[in-house]
Write an enzyme that holds these catalytic residues in place. Sequence first.
Site, PDB file in Angstrom:
ATOM      1  N   ASP A  16      42.076  46.500  34.745  1.00 14.39           N
ATOM      2  CA  ASP A  16      42.577  46.390  33.371  1.00 14.39           C
ATOM      3  C   ASP A  16      43.863  47.207  33.171  1.00 14.39           C
ATOM      4  O   ASP A  16      44.053  48.241  33.807  1.00 14.39           O
ATOM      5  CB  ASP A  16      41.493  46.868  32.390  1.00 14.39           C
ATOM      6  CG  ASP A  16      41.761  46.397  30.967  1.00 14.39           C
ATOM      7  OD1 ASP A  16      42.521  45.436  30.788  1.00 14.39           O
ATOM      8  OD2 ASP A  16      41.198  47.002  30.036  1.00 14.39           O
ATOM      9  N   ASN A  64      39.048  35.323  28.774  1.00 16.73           N
ATOM     10  CA  ASN A  64      40.508  35.422  28.903  1.00 16.73           C
ATOM     11  C   ASN A  64      41.229  34.113  28.582  1.00 16.73           C
ATOM     12  O   ASN A  64      42.453  34.098  28.409  1.00 16.73           O
ATOM     13  CB  ASN A  64      40.912  35.957  30.291  1.00 16.73           C
ATOM     14  CG  ASN A  64      40.614  37.431  30.491  1.00 16.73           C
ATOM     15  OD1 ASN A  64      40.322  37.874  31.600  1.00 16.73           O
ATOM     16  ND2 ASN A  64      40.698  38.224  29.427  1.00 16.73           N
TER      17      ASN A  64
END
Length: 237
Positions: A16, A64
């Site tokens: 991330d 996502n």
Amino acid sequence: MNNELNIPRHVAIILDGNGRWATSRGLNRSLGHKAGFKNLQKLSKHIFKKGVKILSVFAFSTENFKRSKEEVDYLMNLLVNDFKKIIDKNQNVKIVFSGRRNNLRSDVVRSIEQIESTTKENTEFLLNICFNYGGKSDIVDATKKITKDILSGKIAIDDINEENYINYLYNSIPDIDLLIRTSGEQRISNFILYQSAYAEIYFAKALFPDFNCKEFDKVLKDYSTRDRRFGGIKNSN
Ligand code: IPE
Ligand code: IPE
Ligand code: MG
């Protein structure tokens, strides 16, 4: 040097912070994903050299798809054009992908299948790339497969237990020992749920493109100090 360290068998990383890495430099978010992928190439080699046998990485979640078409397309194209570069002829790494494939572009699925088939005979290390992956969808899809096997008489309800349940997940991968999330966020974001039941968790501040081999070594050191009790009593008592 490794002798002093307790090396986890299975490390999992939530990659991330690529977007923030790019925007903080005035760059397009896509360039953050490019930098993140470059880092993954180096870092995965290092992690296996340290003696870790299984590495799972979260590269694209089922959620996502909520991002802009431009960003999603960039990530899909990265898989098609660049992911094969992660195959290293000098390391005996089998690569598998975990996640749903039915709603991915056909060229993406083809690339996934090519990488898997090129490395399928490798035996020493396992790289599990979680792509279009959700911890919840993994469990839901496993439940459907189990139900089918029960209804067709292949297995009985009582045949299912905590050990063989993993055979119904996207990939029957053993429990995670060390789960790392980069970028300072402190959440799981629907990453592997079933096999993280007893994972030691480490939240690293570095954004993923900056999470280099040295940063990983710091985490390994920290992991060595953890007392894993699995519901039992402290080792020294
Ligand atoms: C990369 O980090 C992980 C992916 C979802 C591809 P992000 O793209 O989430 O980066 P941040 O969190 O926005 O900085
Ligand atoms: C988790 O990161 C998914 C991946 C690393 C692929 P996100 O950036 O998507 O998670 P949230 O939205 O911050 O929870
Ligand atoms: Mg993020």
